[in-house]
Design a protein around this motif. Structure first.
Motif, PDB file in Angstrom:
ATOM      1  N   ILE A   1      19.218   4.053  -4.137  1.00 36.69           N
ATOM      2  CA  ILE A   1      19.627   4.082  -5.544  1.00 36.69           C
ATOM      3  C   ILE A   1      18.646   4.934  -6.355  1.00 36.69           C
ATOM      4  N   GLY A   2      17.353   4.778  -6.070  1.00 40.74           N
ATOM      5  CA  GLY A   2      16.346   5.566  -6.781  1.00 40.74           C
ATOM      6  C   GLY A   2      16.488   7.050  -6.524  1.00 40.74           C
ATOM      7  N   GLU A   3      16.814   7.413  -5.289  1.00 47.30           N
ATOM      8  CA  GLU A   3      17.020   8.837  -4.971  1.00 47.30           C
ATOM      9  C   GLU A   3      18.251   9.390  -5.686  1.00 47.30           C
ATOM     10  N   GLU A   4      19.327   8.615  -5.682  1.00 52.12           N
ATOM     11  CA  GLU A   4      20.576   9.091  -6.267  1.00 52.12           C
ATOM     12  C   GLU A   4      20.495   9.213  -7.794  1.00 52.12           C
TER      13      GLU A   4
ATOM     14  N   PHE B   1       0.830  -1.209   0.000  1.00 52.61           N
ATOM     15  CA  PHE B   1       0.000   0.000   0.000  1.00 52.61           C
ATOM     16  C   PHE B   1       0.861   1.254   0.000  1.00 52.61           C
ATOM     17  N   LEU B   2       1.891   1.284   0.845  1.00 57.79           N
ATOM     18  CA  LEU B   2       2.755   2.463   0.943  1.00 57.79           C
ATOM     19  C   LEU B   2       3.425   2.765  -0.392  1.00 57.79           C
TER      20      LEU B   2
ATOM     21  N   LEU C   1       9.867   2.774  -6.545  1.00 58.52           N
ATOM     22  CA  LEU C   1       8.673   2.581  -5.728  1.00 58.52           C
ATOM     23  C   LEU C   1       7.659   1.685  -6.434  1.00 58.52           C
ATOM     24  N   GLN C   2       7.502   1.874  -7.742  1.00 56.38           N
ATOM     25  CA  GLN C   2       6.576   1.037  -8.505  1.00 56.38           C
ATOM     26  C   GLN C   2       7.045  -0.422  -8.530  1.00 56.38           C
ATOM     27  N   ASP C   3       8.363  -0.607  -8.687  1.00 52.63           N
ATOM     28  CA  ASP C   3       8.900  -1.968  -8.679  1.00 52.63           C
ATOM     29  C   ASP C   3       8.704  -2.637  -7.318  1.00 52.63           C
ATOM     30  N   LEU C   4       8.948  -1.889  -6.248  1.00 49.76           N
ATOM     31  CA  LEU C   4       8.744  -2.440  -4.912  1.00 49.76           C
ATOM     32  C   LEU C   4       7.273  -2.774  -4.667  1.00 49.76           C
ATOM     33  N   ALA C   5       6.387  -1.915  -5.165  1.00 54.78           N
ATOM     34  CA  ALA C   5       4.945  -2.166  -5.020  1.00 54.78           C
ATOM     35  C   ALA C   5       4.558  -3.452  -5.741  1.00 54.78           C
ATOM     36  N   ARG C   6       5.074  -3.642  -6.956  1.00 53.71           N
ATOM     37  CA  ARG C   6       4.759  -4.867  -7.704  1.00 53.71           C
ATOM     38  C   ARG C   6       5.351  -6.096  -7.017  1.00 53.71           C
TER      39      ARG C   6
END
Length: 382
Positions: A116-119, A48-49, A127-132
């Motif tokens: 890594i995403g921030e850098e 959800f997050l 975030l989308q990959d983590l959600a999936r």
């Protein structure tokens, strides 16, 4: 681009096992989220997050406002307080990944991916990959539970019915037979003997099983227990192969996510090892890291361990040669997920008739044993 300090994420390596083909142990069958006392958020809450946060950021809302909306939507006070703490750290200038790390509710796997995403300026994509990733994990667990819940309920009900008959029904008939006297049929005397044995040893048996359960509970995290338990579980027909495919799918999915986020291969293996929680894969990956440092390829290192199927090794070899490891990890993960769903549904459909037949045979045997003396007494009166 600023460098990322990897030393913050280094963990002490476990001792290397002397046997490379050992299959190891298992801490949990379905998911670590169901373990008691876990400090991390559940997979559902993480899904959800990440899903909500990626959608809000993609819509053009900044991180501060996005997190405020997500915090406000929390129903449980405990979750709301946790998210408020993360929000306050972000407002004080802490990076989002570091704020999650300080909360202690997220794995090193997620924290490193988000950093890594921030850098790289690809936080939304990560975030989308983590959600999936967590969506697939939750979906897989739900399908397994839904497929096995009915047979398990029927089995427990069957055992309860058998226990009730042996504990209450059989003693009633036993008293009647005692008053009438005479020689009882062999099957009747055996059922009565089982009932009396169970009645006299009920509380010692309960104490014994409680002791065994307590011992296993306190030993479940030791390396020796995990190693031996998983070795035993993997030898069980159907169940062993099912457990193997479940964790291979999770391993491949995590590797796909980390490699697609441009995390170096060695670091991706290290992070996957820390978050899998499955001893055969966890112990083998430590040795795979060492082999790769010595110049071996990934597929050659994995091929030393019987936990990894030959087909998977061949696909990863192609992935290394074509520089498309993330694609092949994704394909392998999807294949194993499909296999797990099919085998779980098949196992469920196979268990149901066997359980019904088992219940019918046991209950029928008890009923025949109880009524057989009555038929013989009735014949003797005629």
């Amino acid at each position: 681009m600023p460098t990322i300090d990897l030393s913050r994420y280094e963990k002490k390596k476990p001792p290397r096992s002397p046997q490379k083909n050992d299959r190891g142990g298992l801490m949990a069958f379905l998911n670590k989220d169901i373990s008691f006392g876990s400090q991390e958020l559940s997979d559902k809450k993480k899904e959800f997050l990440y899903m909500e946060l990626s959608s809000l950021l993609q819509a053009g809302i900044n991180l501060k406002s996005s997190f405020e909306l997500i915090t406000a939507s929390q129903e449980k006070e405990k979750d709301k307080q946790s998210f408020q703490d993360i929000q306050e750290r972000v407002l004080q200038g802490t990076a989002f990944s570091q704020a999650l790390e300080k909360s202690g509710k997220f794995s090193i796997y997620e924290i490193f991916s988000l950093e890594i995403g921030e850098e790289t300026g690809k936080l939304t994509e990560v975030l989308q990959d983590l959600a999936r990733f967590y969506q697939n994990k939750v979906k897989q667990r739900r399908k397994i539970i839904s497929s096995l819940s009915y047979p398990c309920i029927v089995l427990c009900t069957s055992m309860g019915a058998i226990f009730f008959m042996l504990e209450f029904v059989v003693p009633m008939f036993s008293d009647i037979f005692t008053r009438f006297g005479g020689q009882l049929p062999w099957i009747t005397s055996q059922i009565i003997r089982i009932s009396k044995t169970m009645e006299s040893n009920f509380f010692p048996a309960m104490l014994f099983f409680a002791s065994i359960t307590g011992f296993l509970w306190y030993s479940r995290k030791t390396e020796r227990f995990r190693k031996n338990f998983s070795r035993l579980l993997l030898k069980i027909p159907l169940a062993g192969n099912l457990v193997q495919k479940i964790y291979l799918a999770r391993f491949c999915n995590s590797m796909r996510l980390l490699i697609s986020a441009h995390i170096p291969l060695l670091r991706a293996i290290s992070l996957s090892r820390q978050m899998i929680g499955y001893y055969p894969i966890e112990s083998s990956l430590q040795m795979v890291e060492d082999d790769i440092l010595q110049g071996h390829s990934l597929h050659q290192s994995l091929a030393q361990f019987s936990i990894y199927p030959a087909k998977m090794i061949m696909l990863l070899k192609i992935g290394e040669e074509s520089n498309k490891l993330d694609y092949f990890f994704a394909r392998i993960s999807e294949q194993y997920i499909d296999e797990v769903e099919y085998k779980t549904a098949t196992l469920s459909s196979m268990m149901e008739p066997f359980i019904v037949i088992f219940l019918g045979l046991i209950v029928g045997t008890i009923l025949i044993a109880m009524y057989l003396p009555m038929f013989e007494m009735s014949n003797s009166f005629h």
